[in-house]
Scaffold this motif. Structure first.
Motif, mmCIF file in Angstrom:
data_model
loop_
_atom_site.group_PDB
_atom_site.id
_atom_site.type_symbol
_atom_site.label_atom_id
_atom_site.label_comp_id
_atom_site.label_asym_id
_atom_site.label_seq_id
_atom_site.Cartn_x
_atom_site.Cartn_y
_atom_site.Cartn_z
ATOM 1 N N SER A 94 44.413 29.172 37.376
ATOM 2 C CA SER A 94 45.000 30.443 36.064
ATOM 3 C C SER A 94 43.916 30.957 35.886
ATOM 4 C CB SER A 94 45.915 29.676 35.494
ATOM 5 O OG SER A 94 46.753 31.148 34.543
ATOM 6 N N ASN A 95 44.440 32.393 35.540
ATOM 7 C CA ASN A 95 43.222 33.193 34.392
ATOM 8 C C ASN A 95 44.166 33.692 33.153
ATOM 9 O OD1 ASN A 95 40.794 33.128 36.615
ATOM 10 N ND2 ASN A 95 41.642 35.127 37.080
ATOM 11 N N ASP A 96 45.499 32.879 33.242
ATOM 12 C CA ASP A 96 45.693 33.005 32.116
ATOM 13 C C ASP A 96 45.050 32.625 30.689
ATOM 14 O OD1 ASP A 96 47.798 33.689 30.565
ATOM 15 O OD2 ASP A 96 49.514 33.791 31.362
ATOM 16 N N GLY A 97 44.990 32.911 29.081
ATOM 17 C CA GLY A 97 44.702 32.354 28.239
ATOM 18 C C GLY A 97 45.412 31.492 27.415
ATOM 19 N N LEU A 135 39.300 36.511 34.541
ATOM 20 C CA LEU A 135 39.239 35.263 33.988
ATOM 21 C C LEU A 135 39.695 35.632 32.765
ATOM 22 C CD1 LEU A 135 39.204 32.065 33.809
ATOM 23 C CD2 LEU A 135 37.331 32.120 33.276
ATOM 24 N N SER A 136 40.795 35.063 31.468
ATOM 25 C CA SER A 136 40.783 35.220 30.046
ATOM 26 C C SER A 136 39.182 34.750 29.418
ATOM 27 C CB SER A 136 41.762 34.657 29.642
ATOM 28 O OG SER A 136 41.550 33.816 27.839
ATOM 29 N N ALA A 137 38.834 35.736 28.613
ATOM 30 C CA ALA A 137 37.631 35.267 27.840
ATOM 31 C C ALA A 137 37.834 33.485 27.019
ATOM 32 C CB ALA A 137 37.227 36.291 27.361
ATOM 33 N N ARG A 138 39.019 33.741 26.903
ATOM 34 C CA ARG A 138 39.343 32.364 25.866
ATOM 35 C C ARG A 138 39.305 31.012 26.536
ATOM 36 N NH1 ARG A 138 45.244 30.946 23.833
ATOM 37 N NH2 ARG A 138 44.926 29.137 22.621
#
Length: 64
Positions: free
Chosen positions: A13-16, A37-40
């Motif tokens: 996933s790319n979800d933080g 991609l989420s930075a977190r």
């Protein structure tokens, strides 16, 4: 998780929202596209695999 032993997670996933899993054990991230991609999520992942980059590398190798 029930046994109390460390667990390892693989997330595609790319979800933080999945960043919380890193608090439970090492997080290996399979990113469909690292640019999104989420930075977190990137910060907490122990390992990040960019699936789009792997696909490009394979395409180049096959076209050789």
């Amino acid at each position: 998780l029930v046994s109390g032993r460390p667990a390892q997670f693989f997330v595609a996933s790319n979800d933080g929202i999945f960043a919380r899993l890193a608090g439970l054990g090492p997080l290996t991230l399979l990113s469909p596209r690292i640019d999104d991609l989420s930075a977190r999520l990137f910060e907490v992942a122990q390992t990040v695999v960019d699936l789009a980059a792997l696909e490009d590398e394979l395409r180049v190798a096959l076209d050789g």
